[in-house]
Motif scaffolding. Structure first.
Motif, PDB file in Angstrom:
ATOM      1  N   THR A 137       0.782  -1.252   0.094  1.00 32.73           N
ATOM      2  CA  THR A 137       0.033  -0.028   0.017  1.00 32.73           C
ATOM      3  C   THR A 137       0.945   1.169  -0.012  1.00 32.73           C
ATOM      4  N   SER A 189      -3.951  -2.541  12.762  1.00 35.44           N
ATOM      5  CA  SER A 189      -4.821  -2.094  11.776  1.00 35.44           C
ATOM      6  C   SER A 189      -5.468  -1.018  11.920  1.00 35.44           C
ATOM      7  N   ARG A 197      -3.681  -2.986   5.855  1.00 33.62           N
ATOM      8  CA  ARG A 197      -4.650  -3.298   5.185  1.00 33.62           C
ATOM      9  C   ARG A 197      -4.235  -4.142   3.704  1.00 33.62           C
ATOM     10  N   LYS A 198      -5.357  -4.648   3.203  1.00 34.27           N
ATOM     11  CA  LYS A 198      -4.931  -5.291   1.852  1.00 34.27           C
ATOM     12  C   LYS A 198      -4.995  -4.434   0.925  1.00 34.27           C
TER      13      LYS A 198
END
Ligand code: DC
Length: 238
Positions: A137, A189, A197-198
């Motif tokens: 990310t 998270s 996060r994905k």
């Protein structure tokens, strides 16, 4: 397949003790890539803060401390070792006093800026597999392959217990480890700066029921498909 021009960047993110480093290390070895454990870098900073009584609520003390920190990795007898200011701290950074404090330290934006800059620099040649929480990310948002690893709580706790034992650390109970993992996942998270996060384009790998060989096979086949496509594209474009 291993043409230098066709090297890619691989980001492996996920919760604590999901087997990220085992997979990332094996993948790097198979591809002849560099492996970087970004969590070890957060742990090394945490160790420095603990040993030098740096007050994490005082931004000036944190900024001053970061100026005195240099982190490097060396391969010793086939094992990745983390060096903090020239000293091998691989064992110290896995101790529970570091595990208990690393997530709060990782919420500090100046710490993240400092480490993300080092990580981006390490990856500017491509041919790298990096594992962590924000690699797909923030650190390498353009990585050609992003994996997001997950596994059940029980599997993760057992794995961390075995990992610590393999490093000669035997003093922690199952419950202590489970509490540490769930508390870290919660802080990692929910923090404001680059939470875990994905990435939208990441592929989720739940490895609760996969052997390390099965995971490697899966990841290697994904990586090789991308490397092959890249190589064809480069040939077509001259
Ligand atoms: O991968 P690990 O469990 O050794 O990581 C230790 C901690 O470091 C993790 O709980 C959160 C932090 N971390 C992070 O914030 N960003 C990363 N890219 C890697 C780790």
């Amino acid at each position: 397949m291993k043409d230098l021009n066709n090297k890619i960047t691989i980001a492996v993110d996920g919760f604590a003790a999901c087997g990220k480093s085992t997979l990332a290390k094996a993948l790097a070895k198979e591809l002849g890539y560099i492996y970087i454990d970004s969590g070890a870098m957060y742990r090394a900073v945490t160790l420095y803060f603990l040993d030098n009584s740096v007050d994490i609520n005082n931004s000036e003390s944190v900024a001053l401390a970061l100026k005195n920190i240099s982190i490097a990795f060396k391969n010793i007898a086939g094992q990745n070792h983390t060096f903090l200011n020239g000293l091998d701290v691989e064992k110290e950074i896995r101790a529970m006093r570091v595990s208990d404090f690393v997530s709060p330290v990782s919420t500090i934006s100046s710490v993240r800026r400092f480490l993300v800059a080092c990580q981006k620099e390490m990856g500017n040649q491509k041919g790298i597999v990096m594992d962590g929480r924000d690699i797909g990310t923030v650190v390498f948002p353009d990585a050609e392959l992003k994996l997001f690893m997950t596994a059940s709580q029980e599997v993760r706790t057992k794995r961390r217990l075995l990992e610590l034992e393999s490093k000669g650390i035997f003093e922690y109970s199952y419950d202590q480890i489970q509490n540490n993992l769930s508390e870290r996942d919660r802080i990692d998270s929910t923090r404001a700066d680059s939470p875990l996060r994905k990435a939208e384009d990441a592929i989720v790998v739940d490895n609760s029921d996969l052997s390390t060989d099965q995971q490697l096979e899966l990841a290697l086949s994904l990586a090789n498909q991308i490397i092959e496509k890249k190589s064809i594209r480069e040939k077509v474009n001259g």
